[in-house]
Design an enzyme around this catalytic site. Sequence first.
Site, PDB file in Angstrom:
ATOM      1  N   ASP A  13      35.766  89.862  57.218  1.00  0.00           N
ATOM      2  CA  ASP A  13      37.111  90.022  57.767  1.00  0.00           C
ATOM      3  C   ASP A  13      37.050  91.011  58.920  1.00  0.00           C
ATOM      4  O   ASP A  13      36.667  92.173  58.738  1.00  0.00           O
ATOM      5  CB  ASP A  13      38.050  90.534  56.666  1.00  0.00           C
ATOM      6  CG  ASP A  13      39.517  90.447  57.060  1.00  0.00           C
ATOM      7  OD1 ASP A  13      39.813  89.840  58.105  1.00  0.00           O
ATOM      8  OD2 ASP A  13      40.362  90.987  56.327  1.00  0.00           O
ATOM      9  N   ASP A 107      39.821  85.304  62.502  1.00  0.00           N
ATOM     10  CA  ASP A 107      39.201  86.596  62.211  1.00  0.00           C
ATOM     11  C   ASP A 107      38.620  86.752  60.808  1.00  0.00           C
ATOM     12  O   ASP A 107      38.240  87.862  60.418  1.00  0.00           O
ATOM     13  CB  ASP A 107      40.218  87.719  62.461  1.00  0.00           C
ATOM     14  CG  ASP A 107      41.438  87.621  61.569  1.00  0.00           C
ATOM     15  OD1 ASP A 107      41.656  86.545  60.990  1.00  0.00           O
ATOM     16  OD2 ASP A 107      42.170  88.622  61.456  1.00  0.00           O
ATOM     17  N   GLU A 108      38.522  85.673  60.035  1.00  0.00           N
ATOM     18  CA  GLU A 108      37.911  85.808  58.717  1.00  0.00           C
ATOM     19  C   GLU A 108      37.291  84.500  58.258  1.00  0.00           C
ATOM     20  O   GLU A 108      37.709  83.417  58.671  1.00  0.00           O
ATOM     21  CB  GLU A 108      38.913  86.322  57.680  1.00  0.00           C
ATOM     22  CG  GLU A 108      40.094  85.416  57.445  1.00  0.00           C
ATOM     23  CD  GLU A 108      40.992  85.916  56.313  1.00  0.00           C
ATOM     24  OE1 GLU A 108      40.466  86.408  55.300  1.00  0.00           O
ATOM     25  OE2 GLU A 108      42.226  85.789  56.463  1.00  0.00           O
TER      26      GLU A 108
END
Length: 365
Positions: A13, A107-108
């Site tokens: 993350d 983003d993860e």
Amino acid sequence: MEKGKQRKIIHVDMDAFYASVEQLDNPELQGKALAVGGSSQRGVVAAASYEARKFGVKSAMSSVIAKRNCPHLIFVKPRFDRYKELSNRIRNIFFEFTDLVEPLSLDEAYLDVTENKKGNPSASLIAREIRQKIFEKTGLTASAGISVNKFIAKVASDYNKPNGQKTVNPEEVENFLEQLEIRKFHGVGKVTADKMYRLGIFTGKDLKEKTLDFLNEHFGKSGKYYYQVVRGVHHSEVKPSRIRKSLGAERTFEENISSEVFMHDRLQNISEEIEKRLTRSKVAGRTITLKIKYSDFTLQTRSKTLQYYISSQELILEAAKELLYQEKMKESVRLLGISLSNLNTDNEEEKEVKKEVAVQLKFDF
């Protein structure tokens, strides 16, 4: 993978991704309380830097409240092309280690490194190497959670943020989950957490003491999920090509709207955007949902399932208008959204039928 072999899952993350990218590209913003999103009276925070979060600024918060909490807050407009560029660079790093990468957003992502390209038996060392490579190639930091399944890995990735990681070894799973605050369980939002508090459930241990019948009675279909995850049972595999469940768009207005004529114009713009996204994704859907947020911030959804799949702007708009007139508006409106679900990709997803492994195998994490 060998039958009965325990998996090694990493959840990576990025730390305050959008805000961190803005600080990376503009040194003058480094160390400043920053919010990515609209700064107008109707704006919404898309992301906040850690400096801003100290003042209670968080994503999905209205810009007015954010500014009230943090008077010196700096607003910047989002640059999604730049975020996508860096996200792709980060994703390429993941593929250096495994092809089993399941992106959740820009983003993860989840990574299954049980059998990896580096031949490294330690998932913890792999996570550390990935985070180091991300920093070297982008200048951004990431946090990671490492454990035996996706649920625990995701919870663990939030433990040592920012720029840290946490490993929950197989023999630590039971104790880790029992001590975990209930609001930190992935899938337990504020409303559910408040309900659990009223039922005397504050930690994983409290949750574990409740029977399956009790949880089904109070939480419906989610009861079984809570019953299993608190025992470390979560069989969902890392799926490299995640099947989209829904697609939609929404708009927050500069001023509240009470005229349905104006709402039609907004719905037309939204439906045009959805048609573009459906075309890019090469999908169509049968269930259309209209989202309405009123001036008093109450939220209402209205849905309808058609007998056929649709993807054209005209048909989406027609269904949305029908839902708009389904009942009278109770207040003026500040946000409208349309989403399409029950997509024609749903039948491609295989049903997971997994037997629970009673004995957890130990290995080098």
